[in-house]
Design a protein around this motif. Structure first.
Motif, PDB file in Angstrom:
ATOM      1  N   VAL A  60     107.421  58.088  56.678  1.00 31.29           N
ATOM      2  CA  VAL A  60     106.795  57.678  55.425  1.00 31.29           C
ATOM      3  C   VAL A  60     105.297  57.949  55.465  1.00 31.29           C
ATOM      4  CG1 VAL A  60     106.207  55.658  54.005  1.00 31.29           C
ATOM      5  CG2 VAL A  60     108.533  55.956  54.859  1.00 31.29           C
ATOM      6  N   ALA A  61     104.799  58.476  54.365  1.00 28.75           N
ATOM      7  CA  ALA A  61     103.353  58.658  54.188  1.00 28.75           C
ATOM      8  C   ALA A  61     102.898  57.727  53.072  1.00 28.75           C
ATOM      9  CB  ALA A  61     103.041  60.100  53.822  1.00 28.75           C
ATOM     10  N   LEU A  62     101.773  57.064  53.304  1.00 31.93           N
ATOM     11  CA  LEU A  62     101.175  56.200  52.286  1.00 31.93           C
ATOM     12  C   LEU A  62      99.936  56.888  51.736  1.00 31.93           C
ATOM     13  CD1 LEU A  62     101.348  52.700  54.007  1.00 31.93           C
ATOM     14  CD2 LEU A  62     102.882  53.628  52.275  1.00 31.93           C
ATOM     15  N   ARG A  63      99.891  57.032  50.418  1.00 30.36           N
ATOM     16  CA  ARG A  63      98.725  57.627  49.776  1.00 30.36           C
ATOM     17  C   ARG A  63      98.007  56.544  48.970  1.00 30.36           C
ATOM     18  NH1 ARG A  63      99.309  62.222  45.363  1.00 30.36           N
ATOM     19  NH2 ARG A  63      99.076  60.513  43.898  1.00 30.36           N
ATOM     20  N   PRO A  64      96.764  56.239  49.339  1.00 32.76           N
ATOM     21  CA  PRO A  64      96.030  55.202  48.611  1.00 32.76           C
ATOM     22  C   PRO A  64      95.860  55.565  47.138  1.00 32.76           C
ATOM     23  CG  PRO A  64      94.871  55.835  50.628  1.00 32.76           C
ATOM     24  CD  PRO A  64      95.977  56.821  50.428  1.00 32.76           C
ATOM     25  N   GLY A  79     114.526  52.164  53.309  1.00 29.81           N
ATOM     26  CA  GLY A  79     114.179  52.860  54.550  1.00 29.81           C
ATOM     27  C   GLY A  79     112.696  53.151  54.705  1.00 29.81           C
ATOM     28  N   LEU A  80     111.863  52.592  53.844  1.00 27.52           N
ATOM     29  CA  LEU A  80     110.426  52.841  53.947  1.00 27.52           C
ATOM     30  C   LEU A  80     109.777  52.006  55.053  1.00 27.52           C
ATOM     31  CD1 LEU A  80     110.796  53.096  50.356  1.00 27.52           C
ATOM     32  CD2 LEU A  80     109.025  54.572  51.267  1.00 27.52           C
ATOM     33  N   PRO A 125      94.357  53.503  43.236  1.00 31.73           N
ATOM     34  CA  PRO A 125      93.592  52.342  42.753  1.00 31.73           C
ATOM     35  C   PRO A 125      94.429  51.056  42.640  1.00 31.73           C
ATOM     36  CG  PRO A 125      93.073  54.272  41.445  1.00 31.73           C
ATOM     37  CD  PRO A 125      94.201  54.652  42.351  1.00 31.73           C
ATOM     38  N   PHE A 126      95.720  51.191  42.332  1.00 35.97           N
ATOM     39  CA  PHE A 126      96.582  50.022  42.170  1.00 35.97           C
ATOM     40  C   PHE A 126      97.161  49.533  43.490  1.00 35.97           C
ATOM     41  CE2 PHE A 126      99.095  53.857  41.448  1.00 35.97           C
ATOM     42  CZ  PHE A 126     100.092  53.710  42.384  1.00 35.97           C
ATOM     43  N   GLY A 127      97.133  50.340  44.533  1.00 31.01           N
ATOM     44  CA  GLY A 127      97.746  50.026  45.822  1.00 31.01           C
ATOM     45  C   GLY A 127      97.990  51.311  46.593  1.00 31.01           C
ATOM     46  N   ALA A 128      99.231  51.824  46.522  1.00 33.78           N
ATOM     47  CA  ALA A 128      99.543  53.080  47.212  1.00 33.78           C
ATOM     48  C   ALA A 128     100.867  53.641  46.719  1.00 33.78           C
ATOM     49  CB  ALA A 128      99.609  52.862  48.714  1.00 33.78           C
ATOM     50  N   LEU A 129     101.038  54.927  46.949  1.00 29.50           N
ATOM     51  CA  LEU A 129     102.332  55.581  46.795  1.00 29.50           C
ATOM     52  C   LEU A 129     102.908  55.753  48.194  1.00 29.50           C
ATOM     53  CD1 LEU A 129     101.521  58.441  44.265  1.00 29.50           C
ATOM     54  CD2 LEU A 129     102.871  56.392  43.839  1.00 29.50           C
ATOM     55  N   ALA A 130     104.169  55.429  48.347  1.00 29.89           N
ATOM     56  CA  ALA A 130     104.861  55.613  49.623  1.00 29.89           C
ATOM     57  C   ALA A 130     105.920  56.685  49.412  1.00 29.89           C
ATOM     58  CB  ALA A 130     105.498  54.312  50.083  1.00 29.89           C
ATOM     59  N   TYR A 131     105.878  57.726  50.250  1.00 40.36           N
ATOM     60  CA  TYR A 131     106.839  58.819  50.137  1.00 40.36           C
ATOM     61  C   TYR A 131     107.595  58.947  51.442  1.00 40.36           C
ATOM     62  CZ  TYR A 131     108.886  63.411  49.432  1.00 40.36           C
ATOM     63  OH  TYR A 131     109.770  64.450  49.319  1.00 40.36           O
ATOM     64  N   LEU A 160     103.585  50.890  45.831  1.00 42.40           N
ATOM     65  CA  LEU A 160     103.149  49.613  46.378  1.00 42.40           C
ATOM     66  C   LEU A 160     102.078  49.135  45.407  1.00 42.40           C
ATOM     67  CD1 LEU A 160     102.926  50.464  50.185  1.00 42.40           C
ATOM     68  CD2 LEU A 160     104.875  49.685  48.856  1.00 42.40           C
ATOM     69  N   LYS A 161     102.387  48.096  44.660  1.00 42.15           N
ATOM     70  CA  LYS A 161     101.618  47.756  43.469  1.00 42.15           C
ATOM     71  C   LYS A 161     100.346  46.957  43.703  1.00 42.15           C
ATOM     72  CE  LYS A 161     105.673  48.059  40.556  1.00 42.15           C
ATOM     73  NZ  LYS A 161     106.570  47.357  39.658  1.00 42.15           N
ATOM     74  N   THR A 162     100.071  46.544  44.937  1.00 40.67           N
ATOM     75  CA  THR A 162      98.829  45.809  45.199  1.00 40.67           C
ATOM     76  C   THR A 162      98.220  46.257  46.521  1.00 40.67           C
ATOM     77  OG1 THR A 162      99.833  43.966  46.417  1.00 40.67           O
ATOM     78  CG2 THR A 162      99.728  43.749  44.008  1.00 40.67           C
ATOM     79  N   PRO A 163      96.903  46.243  46.609  1.00 39.69           N
ATOM     80  CA  PRO A 163      96.266  46.561  47.895  1.00 39.69           C
ATOM     81  C   PRO A 163      96.683  45.589  49.005  1.00 39.69           C
ATOM     82  CG  PRO A 163      94.664  46.690  46.121  1.00 39.69           C
ATOM     83  CD  PRO A 163      95.924  46.106  45.538  1.00 39.69           C
ATOM     84  N   GLN A 164      96.973  44.353  48.645  1.00 35.09           N
ATOM     85  CA  GLN A 164      97.394  43.373  49.654  1.00 35.09           C
ATOM     86  C   GLN A 164      98.755  43.750  50.242  1.00 35.09           C
ATOM     87  OE1 GLN A 164      97.809  39.247  48.344  1.00 35.09           O
ATOM     88  NE2 GLN A 164      96.523  38.680  50.080  1.00 35.09           N
ATOM     89  N   LEU A 165      99.680  44.224  49.428  1.00 29.66           N
ATOM     90  CA  LEU A 165     100.974  44.675  49.937  1.00 29.66           C
ATOM     91  C   LEU A 165     100.790  45.886  50.842  1.00 29.66           C
ATOM     92  CD1 LEU A 165     104.041  44.450  50.071  1.00 29.66           C
ATOM     93  CD2 LEU A 165     104.155  45.802  47.953  1.00 29.66           C
ATOM     94  N   VAL A 166      99.900  46.776  50.474  1.00 23.20           N
ATOM     95  CA  VAL A 166      99.605  47.939  51.323  1.00 23.20           C
ATOM     96  C   VAL A 166      99.082  47.468  52.681  1.00 23.20           C
ATOM     97  CG1 VAL A 166      98.206  50.023  51.568  1.00 23.20           C
ATOM     98  CG2 VAL A 166      99.137  49.402  49.334  1.00 23.20           C
ATOM     99  N   ALA A 167      98.195  46.485  52.679  1.00 20.92           N
ATOM    100  CA  ALA A 167      97.656  45.960  53.937  1.00 20.92           C
ATOM    101  C   ALA A 167      98.765  45.377  54.804  1.00 20.92           C
ATOM    102  CB  ALA A 167      96.591  44.900  53.645  1.00 20.92           C
TER     103      ALA A 167
END
Length: 100
Positions: free
Chosen positions: A14-18, A82-83, A20-26, A36-43
């Protein structure tokens, strides 16, 4: 089955791309894209591998009690896709010493 008492990690596929709303996970294996809809969830997702269980990762990211259920639900969805995945068990230190 997602078990927050266990250690997890972001899948190596999985790659996380930052964003403004959080991140995209691919996920490169399944080609699944997730928001990922919030920066806190990304953290939390980024720090899972640094903590002994999901609850400790939530504590470290200062997720308030009022947001715990939402975060656990999001993490369960990420695990189902599976992410994120359970971390492999690490060998006990005393077993490593015996092998040396």
């Amino acid at each position: 089955m997602f078990t927050p008492e266990r250690p997890y990690r972001c899948s190596p596929s999985v790659a996380l791309r930052p964003e403004p709303f959080g991140a995209l996970a691919y996920h490169f294996g399944t080609r699944r894209l997730c928001f990922l809809k919030t920066p806190q969830l990304v953290a939390v997702v980024r720090s899972l591998a640094d903590h002994p269980d999901v609850h400790t990762a939530l504590d470290a990211a200062a997720v308030p009690a009022t947001a715990r259920a939402a975060h656990l639900g999001a993490l369960a969805s990420l695990a189902a896709g599976g992410l994120i995945e359970p971390r492999p068990e690490e060998p006990a230190a005393d077993l490593l010493e015996e092998a040396a």
